[in-house]
Scaffold this motif. Structure first.
Motif, short mmCIF file in Angstrom:
data_model
loop_
_atom_site.label_atom_id
_atom_site.label_comp_id
_atom_site.label_asym_id
_atom_site.label_seq_id
_atom_site.Cartn_x
_atom_site.Cartn_y
_atom_site.Cartn_z
N SER A 237 6.25 -13.08 -15.07
CA SER A 237 6.03 -13.89 -14.13
C SER A 237 5.47 -15.18 -14.09
CB SER A 237 4.56 -13.15 -13.24
OG SER A 237 4.95 -11.91 -12.87
N ALA A 238 4.87 -15.74 -15.07
CA ALA A 238 4.58 -17.06 -15.59
C ALA A 238 6.00 -17.75 -15.75
CB ALA A 238 3.63 -17.10 -16.71
N ILE A 239 6.62 -17.07 -16.54
CA ILE A 239 8.07 -17.55 -16.91
C ILE A 239 9.14 -18.02 -15.62
CG2 ILE A 239 10.45 -17.23 -18.05
CD1 ILE A 239 8.66 -15.97 -20.10
N PHE A 240 8.94 -16.79 -14.59
CA PHE A 240 9.93 -16.95 -13.58
C PHE A 240 9.22 -18.29 -12.56
CE2 PHE A 240 10.84 -15.86 -9.02
CZ PHE A 240 12.33 -15.70 -9.34
N LEU A 241 7.94 -18.18 -12.50
CA LEU A 241 7.23 -19.24 -11.83
C LEU A 241 7.76 -20.84 -12.25
CD1 LEU A 241 3.88 -17.63 -10.88
CD2 LEU A 241 5.48 -18.40 -9.26
N GLY A 242 7.67 -20.78 -13.62
CA GLY A 242 8.09 -22.02 -14.07
C GLY A 242 9.57 -22.30 -14.02
N ASN A 243 10.49 -21.53 -14.02
CA ASN A 243 11.80 -21.83 -13.72
C ASN A 243 12.04 -22.21 -12.17
OD1 ASN A 243 12.45 -21.20 -16.26
ND2 ASN A 243 13.00 -18.90 -15.87
N ILE A 244 11.24 -21.69 -11.43
CA ILE A 244 11.43 -22.00 -10.27
C ILE A 244 11.08 -23.37 -9.96
CG2 ILE A 244 10.28 -21.80 -7.54
CD1 ILE A 244 9.86 -18.71 -8.22
N GLY A 245 10.00 -24.08 -10.79
CA GLY A 245 9.63 -25.49 -10.82
C GLY A 245 8.76 -25.92 -9.69
N SER A 246 8.93 -27.17 -8.99
CA SER A 246 7.82 -27.50 -8.22
C SER A 246 7.80 -26.91 -6.81
CB SER A 246 8.47 -29.09 -7.76
OG SER A 246 9.42 -29.20 -7.20
N LYS A 247 8.73 -26.03 -6.63
CA LYS A 247 8.62 -25.17 -5.47
C LYS A 247 7.66 -23.97 -5.54
CE LYS A 247 13.45 -26.05 -3.67
NZ LYS A 247 14.72 -25.38 -3.58
N ALA A 248 7.29 -23.71 -6.91
CA ALA A 248 6.19 -23.03 -7.10
C ALA A 248 4.88 -23.51 -7.27
CB ALA A 248 6.50 -22.10 -8.25
N ALA A 249 4.59 -24.72 -6.55
CA ALA A 249 3.38 -25.45 -6.83
C ALA A 249 2.14 -24.73 -6.15
CB ALA A 249 3.56 -26.90 -6.29
N ALA A 250 2.28 -23.96 -5.30
CA ALA A 250 1.31 -22.94 -4.71
C ALA A 250 0.80 -22.09 -5.65
CB ALA A 250 1.72 -22.29 -3.51
N ALA A 251 1.32 -21.68 -6.65
CA ALA A 251 0.97 -20.85 -7.79
C ALA A 251 -0.11 -21.43 -8.81
CB ALA A 251 2.12 -19.97 -8.53
N ILE A 252 -0.20 -22.67 -8.83
CA ILE A 252 -0.92 -23.64 -9.84
C ILE A 252 -2.23 -22.84 -9.91
CG2 ILE A 252 -1.94 -25.71 -10.41
CD1 ILE A 252 0.92 -27.04 -9.53
N PRO A 253 -2.99 -22.53 -9.08
CA PRO A 253 -4.39 -22.17 -9.27
C PRO A 253 -4.27 -20.70 -10.11
CG PRO A 253 -4.27 -22.85 -6.98
CD PRO A 253 -2.87 -22.98 -7.61
N ASP A 254 -3.23 -19.91 -9.49
CA ASP A 254 -2.86 -18.35 -10.41
C ASP A 254 -2.59 -18.82 -11.96
OD1 ASP A 254 -3.64 -16.98 -8.29
OD2 ASP A 254 -1.70 -17.36 -7.17
N LEU A 255 -1.85 -19.93 -11.92
CA LEU A 255 -1.20 -20.10 -13.26
C LEU A 255 -2.41 -20.47 -14.10
CD1 LEU A 255 2.20 -21.35 -12.50
CD2 LEU A 255 1.95 -19.36 -14.11
N ILE A 256 -3.19 -21.42 -13.56
CA ILE A 256 -4.10 -21.94 -14.53
C ILE A 256 -5.25 -20.91 -15.08
CG2 ILE A 256 -6.47 -23.27 -14.39
CD1 ILE A 256 -4.94 -24.98 -12.25
N PHE A 257 -5.25 -19.93 -14.38
CA PHE A 257 -5.97 -18.72 -14.82
C PHE A 257 -5.34 -18.08 -16.18
CE2 PHE A 257 -8.66 -19.23 -11.01
CZ PHE A 257 -9.85 -18.89 -11.52
N THR A 258 -4.08 -18.03 -16.22
CA THR A 258 -3.35 -17.45 -17.30
C THR A 258 -3.78 -18.12 -18.44
OG1 THR A 258 -1.36 -18.78 -17.12
CG2 THR A 258 -1.42 -16.75 -16.02
N LEU A 259 -4.40 -19.37 -18.49
CA LEU A 259 -4.91 -19.95 -19.72
C LEU A 259 -5.78 -19.33 -20.33
CD1 LEU A 259 -4.40 -23.71 -18.28
CD2 LEU A 259 -2.72 -22.50 -19.73
N LYS A 260 -6.48 -18.49 -19.71
CA LYS A 260 -7.68 -17.92 -20.34
C LYS A 260 -7.34 -16.38 -20.53
CE LYS A 260 -11.78 -20.13 -18.87
NZ LYS A 260 -13.08 -20.04 -18.10
N ASP A 261 -6.15 -15.73 -20.40
CA ASP A 261 -5.50 -14.49 -20.50
C ASP A 261 -5.72 -14.07 -21.95
OD1 ASP A 261 -3.65 -12.73 -19.03
OD2 ASP A 261 -3.40 -12.31 -21.40
N ARG A 262 -6.12 -12.70 -22.10
CA ARG A 262 -6.13 -12.25 -23.51
C ARG A 262 -5.16 -12.26 -24.67
NH1 ARG A 262 -6.61 -8.28 -19.92
NH2 ARG A 262 -4.99 -6.65 -19.95
#
Length: 70
Positions: A18-43
């Motif tokens: 999901s993270a890879i796919f959102l990154g491939n979408i690019g700036s159009k996925a900006a609404a997902a930034i808060p959700d992606l930030i939480f991946t930085l603490k993933d186990r």
């Protein structure tokens, strides 16, 4: 956003994909930034790395937004 929800899936492969796919979408996925930030603490380190790379692709200014979430 459905992909935002999949970033919380129990399977690390789904979260990473999901993270890879959102990154491939690019700036159009900006609404997902808060959700992606939480991946930085993933186990899982692969999910953390995919989240960081996605954030970099979506918006290079994301670290400023991270402080608002944490």
């Amino acid at each position: 956003m459905l992909l935002g929800i999949s970033l919380q899936h129990k399977n690390w492969r789904v979260r990473r994909a999901s993270a890879i796919f959102l990154g491939n979408i690019g700036s159009k996925a900006a609404a997902a930034i808060p959700d992606l930030i939480f991946t930085l603490k993933d186990r899982d380190s692969d999910v953390r790395q995919a989240g960081k790379e996605a954030l970099d692709k979506i918006n290079s200014a994301w670290p400023a937004k991270a402080t608002a979430v944490f």
